[in-house]
Design an enzyme around this catalytic site. Sequence first.
Site, PDB file in Angstrom:
ATOM      1  CD  GLU A 130      -2.807  -0.934   2.534  1.00  0.00           C
ATOM      2  OE1 GLU A 130      -3.894  -1.534   2.530  1.00  0.00           O
ATOM      3  OE2 GLU A 130      -2.380  -0.293   3.516  1.00  0.00           O
ATOM      4  CE  LYS A 131       2.261   7.862  -1.640  1.00  0.00           C
ATOM      5  NZ  LYS A 131       3.569   8.079  -2.276  1.00  0.00           N
ATOM      6  CB  ILE A 153      -1.415   7.134   4.905  1.00  0.00           C
ATOM      7  CG1 ILE A 153      -2.185   6.288   3.872  1.00  0.00           C
ATOM      8  CG2 ILE A 153      -2.123   8.454   5.182  1.00  0.00           C
ATOM      9  CD1 ILE A 153      -2.286   6.909   2.503  1.00  0.00           C
ATOM     10  CG  HIS A 159      -5.831   3.074  13.871  1.00  0.00           C
ATOM     11  ND1 HIS A 159      -5.140   1.930  14.165  1.00  0.00           N
ATOM     12  CD2 HIS A 159      -7.089   2.658  13.612  1.00  0.00           C
ATOM     13  CE1 HIS A 159      -5.945   0.876  14.094  1.00  0.00           C
ATOM     14  NE2 HIS A 159      -7.149   1.315  13.765  1.00  0.00           N
ATOM     15  CD  GLU A 176      -9.682  -1.258  13.336  1.00  0.00           C
ATOM     16  OE1 GLU A 176      -8.626  -0.717  13.654  1.00  0.00           O
ATOM     17  OE2 GLU A 176     -10.554  -1.591  14.152  1.00  0.00           O
ATOM     18  NE  ARG A 233     -10.291  -8.872  17.113  1.00  0.00           N
ATOM     19  CZ  ARG A 233      -9.838  -7.689  17.489  1.00  0.00           C
ATOM     20  NH1 ARG A 233     -10.512  -6.971  18.365  1.00  0.00           N
ATOM     21  NH2 ARG A 233      -8.704  -7.197  17.005  1.00  0.00           N
ATOM     22  NE  ARG A 259      -6.188  -0.990  24.201  1.00  0.00           N
ATOM     23  CZ  ARG A 259      -6.227  -1.829  23.172  1.00  0.00           C
ATOM     24  NH1 ARG A 259      -5.421  -2.876  23.145  1.00  0.00           N
ATOM     25  NH2 ARG A 259      -7.056  -1.635  22.165  1.00  0.00           N
TER      26      ARG A 259
END
Length: 446
Positions: free
Chosen positions: A200-201, A203, A208, A275, A292, A336
Amino acid sequence: MFKKILIANRGEIALRVIRTCKEMGIKTVAVYSTADAESLHVRFADEAVCIGPPSSAESYLKMSNIISAAEITNADAIHPGYGFLSENAKFSNLCEEHNIKFIGATGKMIDQMGDKANAKATMKAAGVPCVPGSEGIIADFAECEKLAKLTGYPVMLKASAGGGGKGMRAVYKAENLKDAWDSARHESKAAFGNNDMYMEKLIEEPRHIEIQIVGDSYGKACHLSERDCSVQRRHQKLTEETPSPFMTDELREQMGNAAVKAAEFINYEGAGTIEFLVDKHRNFYFMEMNTRIQVEHPITEEVVNYDLIREQILVAAGVPISGRNYYPQLHAIECRINAEDPYNNFRPSPGKILTLHTPGGHGVRMDTHVYAGYTIPPNYDSMIAKLIVTAQTREEAINKMKRALDEFVIEGIKTTIPFHRQLMNHPDYVAGNYTTKFMEDFVMKP
């Protein structure tokens, strides 16, 4: 509706599912390895079955043991949580063969979206924006070289069967392509038994951002807006928030519509996420689909007042969704908490928790399976808790998180609490000015 659900997982997500099942009047079965005999999910389930020794391969990934546990306890459904067998097409099919409902995607769906090259082709067909790159698996290095030149550097090589950042290589110059190709394929073969690659290119300065979706068995889907997961270390998320400080109303509408279009195009059933990578100009590109529930699902639940686990169970039982989309009314942040030493390159820190004091108060939620006296085994992922705060504004949420982190006391092991304290005071984070590269320049202060 199901009478009894077996939770094929451990830790906080197993406990999370058990809680919703109890609220719905559904009996629960916990499964556990010998290392997890003292975990809270084992204590709080109606029944518990030991499925093997500490090794995941001999317990939580041992399909025959889990199916046997479901059969001997007469469970009519299995909830896989996240990780382990949650995106395993073979296990989903095995449940179907044994007349046990898999609360998740079908084997066909997992196969379709689990292979990243195949998923990208499917999304292109659905009209969802995709990152420029190869149309499928790259045949050999000669084709790789040709594609890189055509796409334009920098490019990203990705393992088709990949996950967790394995088999990924960013390549900025043509002279580095061969080494990246060889090492990515070698790593992918070792991790997944498959060295197929696609390209892929790359980015630059990406965010995200994922869109939470739910689809039912009647072809209808809805979205529950976005989560910004850009603060990552080695492609592993550290904290998430919703709404994204980078988002505009127009972009949210565009990305939400694209996610629903994607889900309905493949007749997706259950909870999942689409995503996306979003560049600095707010162009968004499909990256992958997770079929999921996600670790970070609680922040979405908090801002739209929606129990995603309950919805998963209802959809699996054949209940149609309303079809309306949901938009954040509040601001939520999740940290987290891992048993890791942030001052020592995030080295794992298993061991016995001697003291534990968890934060509370309005707008503070704690999802955890640990307690004072609990011994964290070294065999599994190091996440031991999720601290979620919710407030009217982002500024209030950050201040609430600072206060909650200051109240959070864990002694006996090292944790990532000090990292999160520093993150919440970092000027770029506070300003909402961060990308997936944020952690490359982050340095822990003494």
